[in-house]
Design a protein around this motif. Sequence first.
Motif, PDB file in Angstrom:
ATOM      1  N   VAL A 196       0.842  -1.182   0.000  1.00 56.83           N
ATOM      2  CA  VAL A 196       0.000   0.000   0.000  1.00 56.83           C
ATOM      3  C   VAL A 196       0.880   1.236   0.000  1.00 56.83           C
ATOM      4  O   VAL A 196       1.815   1.349   0.796  1.00 56.83           O
ATOM      5  N   MET A 197       0.588   2.161  -0.896  1.00 60.69           N
ATOM      6  CA  MET A 197       1.357   3.404  -0.969  1.00 60.69           C
ATOM      7  C   MET A 197       0.583   4.482  -0.230  1.00 60.69           C
ATOM      8  O   MET A 197      -0.529   4.828  -0.615  1.00 60.69           O
ATOM      9  N   ARG A 198       1.135   4.991   0.849  1.00 65.45           N
ATOM     10  CA  ARG A 198       0.446   5.987   1.669  1.00 65.45           C
ATOM     11  C   ARG A 198       0.896   7.411   1.347  1.00 65.45           C
ATOM     12  O   ARG A 198       0.214   8.363   1.670  1.00 65.45           O
ATOM     13  N   ASP A 199       2.059   7.546   0.738  1.00 68.62           N
ATOM     14  CA  ASP A 199       2.578   8.856   0.383  1.00 68.62           C
ATOM     15  C   ASP A 199       3.555   8.674  -0.776  1.00 68.62           C
ATOM     16  O   ASP A 199       4.069   7.580  -1.002  1.00 68.62           O
TER      17      ASP A 199
END
Length: 100
Positions: free
Chosen positions: A2-5
Amino acid sequence: MVMRDLTIGTKVGLELLTNKWNALTLCNLNNTPVDFMVLRNRVRGISTLKLLTVLAKLEQLDLVTSTPDYAYGLTAEGLALKGDLANLEAWGNRVITEMS
């Protein structure tokens, strides 16, 4: 994963490409150096000072190289990025066509 930023590298790349003068300058150069004034005429609407600033930044990023007589060309890295820009343009054109 998951890419959060966005990563720092992504942010640097986006900053470079979202500045139209950077992208237009890259698109108007090749590996064969071109005279500054020829390039200045190719990149319409940019001031001489702004073009010099853009070229200095692109040189610092090792995308552009210059000669002692003020000719500018793309490095291998610059040529690769120019290819990426062409792919991005082709993708955008396909999306626009499919939306019609």
